[in-house]
Design a protein around this motif. Sequence first.
Motif, PDB file in Angstrom:
ATOM      1  N   GLU A 472      -2.033 -18.666  -3.895  1.00 42.74           N
ATOM      2  CA  GLU A 472      -1.486 -19.088  -2.611  1.00 42.74           C
ATOM      3  C   GLU A 472      -2.549 -18.969  -1.531  1.00 42.74           C
ATOM      4  OE1 GLU A 472       0.572 -14.883  -1.242  1.00 42.74           O
ATOM      5  OE2 GLU A 472       1.808 -16.385  -2.274  1.00 42.74           O
ATOM      6  N   LEU A 473      -2.318 -19.705  -0.440  1.00 43.81           N
ATOM      7  CA  LEU A 473      -3.208 -19.655   0.710  1.00 43.81           C
ATOM      8  C   LEU A 473      -2.774 -18.532   1.639  1.00 43.81           C
ATOM      9  CD1 LEU A 473      -3.468 -23.458   1.591  1.00 43.81           C
ATOM     10  CD2 LEU A 473      -5.126 -22.090   0.329  1.00 43.81           C
ATOM     11  N   VAL A 478      -7.956 -19.665   5.269  1.00 44.06           N
ATOM     12  CA  VAL A 478      -9.197 -18.880   5.212  1.00 44.06           C
ATOM     13  C   VAL A 478      -9.304 -18.176   3.868  1.00 44.06           C
ATOM     14  CG1 VAL A 478     -10.443 -16.941   6.223  1.00 44.06           C
ATOM     15  CG2 VAL A 478      -9.289 -18.583   7.704  1.00 44.06           C
ATOM     16  N   PHE A 479      -8.169 -17.719   3.332  1.00 46.14           N
ATOM     17  CA  PHE A 479      -8.158 -16.966   2.076  1.00 46.14           C
ATOM     18  C   PHE A 479      -7.421 -17.748   0.992  1.00 46.14           C
ATOM     19  CE2 PHE A 479      -8.250 -13.767   5.471  1.00 46.14           C
ATOM     20  CZ  PHE A 479      -9.376 -13.041   5.112  1.00 46.14           C
ATOM     21  N   LEU A 480      -7.908 -17.581  -0.230  1.00 47.74           N
ATOM     22  CA  LEU A 480      -7.221 -18.059  -1.427  1.00 47.74           C
ATOM     23  C   LEU A 480      -6.967 -16.836  -2.295  1.00 47.74           C
ATOM     24  CD1 LEU A 480      -6.169 -20.289  -3.322  1.00 47.74           C
ATOM     25  CD2 LEU A 480      -8.487 -20.484  -4.249  1.00 47.74           C
ATOM     26  N   VAL A 481      -5.689 -16.506  -2.507  1.00 50.10           N
ATOM     27  CA  VAL A 481      -5.307 -15.298  -3.243  1.00 50.10           C
ATOM     28  C   VAL A 481      -4.889 -15.695  -4.650  1.00 50.10           C
ATOM     29  CG1 VAL A 481      -3.821 -13.276  -3.285  1.00 50.10           C
ATOM     30  CG2 VAL A 481      -4.553 -14.236  -1.093  1.00 50.10           C
ATOM     31  N   LEU A 482      -5.510 -15.054  -5.650  1.00 55.97           N
ATOM     32  CA  LEU A 482      -5.195 -15.303  -7.052  1.00 55.97           C
ATOM     33  C   LEU A 482      -4.435 -14.108  -7.616  1.00 55.97           C
ATOM     34  CD1 LEU A 482      -7.645 -17.258  -6.481  1.00 55.97           C
ATOM     35  CD2 LEU A 482      -8.180 -17.068  -8.901  1.00 55.97           C
ATOM     36  N   SER A 490      -5.865  -8.669  -9.069  1.00 50.16           N
ATOM     37  CA  SER A 490      -5.763  -9.807  -8.160  1.00 50.16           C
ATOM     38  C   SER A 490      -7.070  -9.971  -7.392  1.00 50.16           C
ATOM     39  CB  SER A 490      -4.604  -9.589  -7.183  1.00 50.16           C
ATOM     40  OG  SER A 490      -4.600 -10.578  -6.171  1.00 50.16           O
ATOM     41  N   ARG A 491      -7.425 -11.219  -7.122  1.00 48.47           N
ATOM     42  CA  ARG A 491      -8.669 -11.497  -6.387  1.00 48.47           C
ATOM     43  C   ARG A 491      -8.349 -12.312  -5.135  1.00 48.47           C
ATOM     44  NH1 ARG A 491     -11.480  -7.999  -7.185  1.00 48.47           N
ATOM     45  NH2 ARG A 491     -13.540  -8.983  -7.089  1.00 48.47           N
ATOM     46  N   GLN A 492      -9.094 -12.060  -4.082  1.00 51.55           N
ATOM     47  CA  GLN A 492      -8.936 -12.762  -2.809  1.00 51.55           C
ATOM     48  C   GLN A 492     -10.268 -13.378  -2.416  1.00 51.55           C
ATOM     49  OE1 GLN A 492      -6.316 -11.515   0.676  1.00 51.55           O
ATOM     50  NE2 GLN A 492      -8.296 -10.790   1.388  1.00 51.55           N
TER      51      GLN A 492
END
Length: 737
Positions: A472-473, A478-482, A490-492
Amino acid sequence: MRVFAPVRIFLAVGLFGLALVVAAVVLATRQPWLGLDLRLDDTGQAVLIEKSEGPAVLISEWYRLEGVEGEDGVRVPVGPTTIIEEPDQLSDFDTLDRFRAEQDGIARAMRSDLVTLHLAAPGDVTREVTVTPRPHRPISDLPAMFWVQVFVGLSGILIGGWIWSLAPGRRPQAFLMLTGVGLALSSTAAAIYSTRELALPASYFQVLGPLNLTGSLTFGAGVIGLFLSYPAQIGPRWLALVQVGVIAAWLVGAFTRVIPDYTFAYQLPIATAMLVLVLLVALQFRRARKAKDLPARAALRLFGLSVLIGAGSFVGLVTVPQLLGLEAQVSQGYAFTLFLICYLGLALAVRRHRIFNLDQWAFRILFFAVGALFLVCLDAALIYGLSLERAPALGIALFTVAFFYLPFREAVSRRFARWRGQTTVEAFFRDVSTVALTKDPQEQALRWDELLQAMFQPLFIETGPNVTEHAELAGEGVFLVLPAVAPLPSRQLKWAAGGRRLFSDSDVQKAEELVDILSQLIESRKAYETGAAEERSRIARDIHDNIGIQLLGALHSQDPKRKDVLIRETLADLREIIDNQTGPGLDLGNLIADLRLELSEVLEAAGLLVNWPLGANLTGYNLSPRIAHALRSVLRECVNNAIRHAGAREVGVGFDVQKGHVRITVTDDGRGFDPNADVFGQGVQNMLVRVSALGGHLKVSPAAPGTERPGTHILVDLPLMRGAIDDDDDGMMEAAQ
């Protein structure tokens, strides 16, 4: 053919835009030409000749032009309002009427064969110069302001048509197309009269002036309708149509002069439309912030603000001063370029945020259609501009498009792809596989970060929140959260493409695909490792339960031929164990007879008595390969334990079939075991697994509890279907595990 529908629509819109350009050029050049460039003096009260050429080349520069006289002898005075750029700057309808009458008189005089120019030299010395005007104005004499306004109008209608052609049935795209049409009408009409040499017939102003206002308010109606429906619907859907009707009614009132005040009729609606636009953009921002719609907020921040800056700057520099009775702060012709900010913001919003849900393929359609329009324009220019034959002109146009435009388009596409910093998930499949197959957790996390860096090129990668289940954004792109993919956290990711752009819905989709593939590969690896471990356990059980007892029998056999037979059978069983294959279904009676012969020989060779009666008739019961294999393994393990661990003197074996179940008993008179203290070894555990996997039961207990040699009693109960073979092996194994 539906695939090419957007291209056909866009080409039609482009041809309409080109028709407007051609019409503007024709109307601007089909006027008599004196060869004068005029401007106001420093006081703003006199018209100076800044440059002369063509018919008026002999007139000295910096003369004042005070009047124009045709062959009818009527002198029309020339004053500051004669060369006014925008008649909308006039104060009232009466002044407008006088301006149009003056323009019409000068235009009639210029259509004479001989035109007398009344001049005043420095020192107030007057003179008259007679010139013969050319019937048409050279296209090269059209000033830069003309081409700027034409370019702005064409750009607006092309970009509006581009977006509209991709989704012609949607209202936001339709209103955006309306803005392009309005801008094209307004700027093209203004280009004709604002860059006139000296004068145009009154009929021109009677059409072009209202057309300019119509285009301006059409642009306003389009942009208001756009932000009433995008990104979210504000108010009822009919409200957008009502505002179009209100603007149309206002136009009718202005043209019929029902609205008596000229400034009120022409300038106020433009300023009002701008205020409404500011309010709508603010409402859209508020709605997106309240709904936490980050993509909408990011798109509004780019597209909405660009519209406010572009249109707002034009209104603030041109319209508002005229509304207050002041001079425009910048030339209206060049002020039209401010509208390009709106469409530049739109193009960037399409690229960065997929505004209107348009993806990168939309730019391919744009490039294709622009190439087709370029071919048409070049072919027309060669035919009508250079008077070439049609066939050579078409050949030159095709050559130019093939060898210049297409390579240019390809270069722009490659550069554009680098700017985006994105590629397909398929291109990184091997890297995803490498991450999934890496066993060391630290190295796996490092390779995962390297993969994300290569695919999205973020400025930073950090640990993200573990609450998300999908990509999600965040932070308005600015951020893409996985999400976490066990064992990976989890990675940002922050800022895509090296900080050159925000993350978009397309990035979210790619991240989702990437996470899904990685998750599936990791699960597949775990399943493989689990299956391999289970297979190793199976082979170990089979070797432990079968091969040992067979080798023991071969070791104790005194008959060399029998020893060879046992060794061959052992090798055959070993191949069967490794291949995980069993023979066809066996008859229970034949299987028991073979085992009785094999195991009795082993027991006797080890010095133990065997009590193995023939029992009831066991023929006619077909065993599945798994049940047959389990019976062999269990009996062999029981006999092996009796020989190696029990210290027994006699072993008894019995078989019985009751109610679809086969019951096996193995009893010895050995030292026995303590049920409260002893722990069963691997052999008994193997038997439990085998019997449970087939839905049976196994019980181990003392044979004669309380005696000096209690021995061991093993009871095995397995389900058996008479005359059938059950091959559902996998389900039984899963149930056992």
